[in-house]
Design an enzyme around this catalytic site. Structure first.
Site, short mmCIF file in Angstrom:
data_model
loop_
_atom_site.label_atom_id
_atom_site.label_comp_id
_atom_site.label_asym_id
_atom_site.label_seq_id
_atom_site.Cartn_x
_atom_site.Cartn_y
_atom_site.Cartn_z
CD GLU A 166 -2.43 -1.16 2.81
OE1 GLU A 166 -2.32 -0.20 3.59
OE2 GLU A 166 -2.98 -2.22 3.12
CE1 TYR A 221 -3.04 2.45 9.40
CE2 TYR A 221 -3.06 4.55 8.27
CZ TYR A 221 -2.83 3.80 9.41
OH TYR A 221 -2.39 4.41 10.54
CB CYS A 245 9.53 48.76 4.80
SG CYS A 245 9.46 48.13 3.12
CB CYS A 281 5.87 47.36 4.72
SG CYS A 281 5.86 49.01 4.01
S1 IVH Z 1 -0.23 0.27 8.63
C1 IVH Z 1 1.26 -1.39 12.86
N1 IVH Z 1 -0.66 1.43 6.35
O1 IVH Z 1 2.61 5.13 8.88
C2 IVH Z 1 1.29 -0.20 12.03
N2 IVH Z 1 0.30 2.75 8.09
O2 IVH Z 1 5.03 4.25 10.69
C3 IVH Z 1 0.17 -0.24 11.07
N3 IVH Z 1 0.71 5.07 7.46
O3 IVH Z 1 1.43 5.29 12.15
C4 IVH Z 1 0.28 0.87 10.15
N4 IVH Z 1 -0.06 4.93 5.40
O4 IVH Z 1 0.25 6.67 10.42
C5 IVH Z 1 -0.19 1.59 7.60
N5 IVH Z 1 -1.13 2.30 4.25
C6 IVH Z 1 -0.66 2.47 5.50
C7 IVH Z 1 -0.17 3.70 5.97
C8 IVH Z 1 0.31 3.80 7.27
C9 IVH Z 1 0.48 5.72 6.32
C10 IVH Z 1 1.34 5.67 8.66
C11 IVH Z 1 0.56 5.41 9.92
C12 IVH Z 1 1.51 4.75 10.87
C13 IVH Z 1 2.83 5.03 10.27
C14 IVH Z 1 3.74 3.87 10.57
#
Ligand code: IVH
Length: 658
Positions: free
Chosen positions: A111, A220, A402, A418
């Site tokens: 992802e 996610y 200024c 200014c």
């Molecule tokens: S899964 C156990 N999926 O990245 C952790 N995280 O460093 C599960 N994030 O705190 C996270 N996109 O804020 C996951 N597709 C994605 C994500 C994602 C951004 C961020 C999220 C998390 C950090 C992890």
């Protein structure tokens, strides 16, 4: 009463459905006007029958009551962070570790790693009851009041389920550029990047502020869904999508690590195409049972990994700090850098935003710093390498007077300004603003030509543009007969512009293009606006007391009335009946791909929306045109496949300028 209740329920269901089409699927089924009508009807009924208003009615998104302070919330299941990899080799090592601990083949889901703020959403009986920040992973803060304003988050699910989902709140890039643009137009300071803007927005006590910020979310993950047992993460995401959550479409199931690596490489190249920032790829074991087996360390799950993109960052030195004075008088500090290559182009300047930013980062002249650049956003200093200081560095403070006109400087909010209305730098910025694309759109009148006209005394304010003489113009460096005639023609043509372009072009403090459009819609001509009082002005959509005051103050200044008089005498259109067709692209859907030479993404988008069209993020059967710049991405192939009409930049220009 029962009838009313039923009508209200039906309206809510219909609005929810259209929110989903518009904000989640990016495929509206009705026009904005039709949507507004549904909402107006609901608001009217709810105003008449306040006892029927419910917290989760779509009318309540605009922002409820402000809170006094953030409540702490303990997460039932901690929000862990991810271990990081920076190379293919590290990904292969991750795969080997996983393979060793479990029997059989391992499937992964990949992802995009959205660069925003992680948020937990809790639903009870299908209703959103709580939203919290990640905090330290164990304890976060209650931000339900702000999260409710995000229209891609369902407040009610069709099924009355208990569940928790987790996702990343972010601000799309084009909306971020617009937001900063609006802030500058309104005399406020810029946000440093979309992530900071999103973070600042969800941490507002007053949800009405958050409601005006273009927040969005991708879900996610989920920790539990009542009555559901899934075998894989991908099935669970598909189910969440069916429930109405916004899930990123770029997810993919991979059966081996080489496929994962290919996905990472493709997105390293293609991420510029996205309308939001990502800082990497997340790789997750797909089978939930295997996840259980693999478990977690204190900080990270063993079943997931973040692949981080090579940073678009560079180290360089701050040689000096310069100040520019904008149209509203705001003093903006800029770091003058030892030139470095970043993301394919040479960077020698970076914005420092304002005095607060300089102090927060403690940037000093002579410092070694890390600079960063992404998308349309101006390069900025993200970190000072304090350990590299040698005692030669000098602290910096914006000047008390200024730097251009020596006029008085005063602190207004985060800005130093200014106060001299006739400051030459302010005049220059006003003329540049007047001529630019979103305003009077005077082709050929770029920034350097404006500077030349002022330097040579051919103009002293923006209205003088309409009194230029060809025999003076040809005297200018690199100005022949032909180019001076083209310029005069373009200026002449701009006299026919709509009142909203003119109003925006005047550069009235706090009057951005949207407010200008609303003003032009509600008055018949400029004179009516000049004469309007506070009450008449605040009756207009988007005009609050502050904007109204600013408009009144602008038109009460003699020098501004002189400018209007000169514009009128020159024959510039001051009437609201639009001379130019403002609905040329009504209902048309555009998608942009590749780098355009003459427009930033935000500018191109503004051109389309000015003419009544809409720009969406992805190509579908609903798309009318794909505008193709240099190095187009996969959208180009998709548009060809679907038979969507493809426009070159030249063709696009012809349409918006026609
Ligand atoms: S899964 C156990 N999926 O990245 C952790 N995280 O460093 C599960 N994030 O705190 C996270 N996109 O804020 C996951 N597709 C994605 C994500 C994602 C951004 C961020 C999220 C998390 C950090 C992890």
């Amino acid at each position: 009463m029962e009838d009313i209740k039923q009508e209200i329920e039906e309206l809510r269901a219909e609005i929810r459905r259209h929110n989903h089409y518009y904000f989640v699927l990016d495929q509206p089924k009705i026009s904005d006007q039709e949507y507004d009508q549904l909402m107006q009807r609901l608001l009217k009924l709810e105003a008449e029958y306040p006892e029927l208003v419910t917290a989760n009615s779509p009318s309540q998104r605009v922002g409820g009551e402000a809170i006094d302070q953030f409540e702490k919330i303990e997460h039932q299941i901690p929000l862990l962070s991810l271990a990081k990899s920076f190379s293919k080799e590290e990904l292969r090592e991750f795969d080997q570790r996983v393979q060793k601990s479990v029997a059989g083949r391992v499937e992964y889901v990949v992802e995009l790693k959205i660069d925003g703020l992680s948020t937990s959403l809790i639903y009870q009986d299908g209703k959103l009851i709580q939203a919290a920040t990640r905090g330290n992973g164990l304890i976060g803060e209650d931000i339900t009041h702000n999260i409710r304003t995000i229209k891609s988050i369902p407040l009610n699910l069709e099924d009355e389920l208990d569940l928790e989902v987790r996702g990343e709140v972010f601000i799309p890039l084009d909306r971020f550029v617009e937001l900063n643009h609006r802030r500058v137009e309104e005399g406020l300071s810029r946000f440093a990047n979309p992530r900071n803007a999103a973070a600042g927005s969800v941490r507002q006590l007053d949800p009405k502020v958050a409601a005006r910020r273009p927040l969005d979310i991708f879900i996610y993950d989920s920790t539990y869904i009542e009555g559901q047992q899934f075998k894989t993460h991908s099935e669970r995401l598909d189910y969440l999508e069916e429930l109405g959550f916004k899930i990123n479409p770029a997810r993919k199931v991979c059966t081996e690590i080489e496929e994962v690596i290919e996905y990472c490489q493709n997105w390293t190249a293609e991420r510029e195409e996205l309308n939001y920032e990502i800082d990497g790829i997340v790789i997750k074991v797909n089978r939930l049972e295997l996840r259980e087996q693999l478990g977690a360390t204190a900080k990270h799950p063993r079943w997931a990994m973040a692949y981080k993109f090579p940073a678009q960052q560079q180290e360089t030195k701050v040689k000096d700090i310069e100040v520019t004075v904008g149209r509203t008088g705001a003093l903006t500090p800029t770091a003058v850098l030892e030139p470095v290559l970043l993301d394919g182009s040479e960077v020698s300047r970076a914005t420092l935003h304002n005095q607060d930013y300089i102090e927060e980062k403690d940037v000093r002249i002579g410092d070694r710093v890390i600079i960063e650049k992404s998308g349309d956003i101006i390069p900025q200093v993200v970190e000072v390498l304090v350990e590299k200081r040698d005692g030669q560095q000098e602290s910096y403070h914006l000047p008390q007077s200024c730097p251009v006109c020596q006029g008085e400087v005063s602190k207004v909010g985060a800005d130093y300004r200014c106060l001299n209305n006739n400051c030459p730098s302010r005049t220059e910025e006003k003329v540049k603003h007047f001529a630019k694309r979103g305003a009077m759109n005077i082709e050929g009148l770029g920034e350097s030509l404006v500077e030349k006209l002022l330097e040579n005394g051919l103009i002293a304010d923006l209205a003088d543009l309409y009194y230029l003489d060809q025999k003076d113009l040809v005297e200018l460096e690199r100005m022949g007969q032909k180019s001076s005639q083209n310029l005069l023609d373009a200026i002449e043509k701009s006299k026919e512009n709509s009142l909203s372009r003119l109003l925006f072009g005047l550069g009235i403090h706090h009057v951005g293009s949207e407010v200008a459009r609303n003003l032009a819609k509600n008055f018949s001509n400029l004179d009516e606006i000049i004469e309007a009082d506070q009450e008449e002005l605040t009756a207009i959509d988007g005009v609050g007391p502050k904007i109204a005051q600013s408009i009144i103050s602008y038109f009460s200044q003699q020098e501004n009335l002189e400018i209007i008089k000169k514009l009128r005498q020159a024959g510039v259109n001051l009437e609201a009946k639009t001379v130019k067709q403002d609905d040329l692209l009504e209902g048309k859907k555009f998608v942009l791909t590749g780098k355009l030479a003459d427009f930033t993404r935000a500018e191109a988008k503004r051109e389309v929306t000015e003419l009544g069209g809409r720009v969406t993020g992805s190509v579908s059967g609903q798309t009318d045109y794909l505008v193709v710049g240099e190095n187009p991405g996969s959208k180009y192939d998709k548009a060809q496949k679907l038979g969507v009409e493809i426009l070159s930049e030249e063709e696009f220009k012809n349409i918006v300028n026609s």
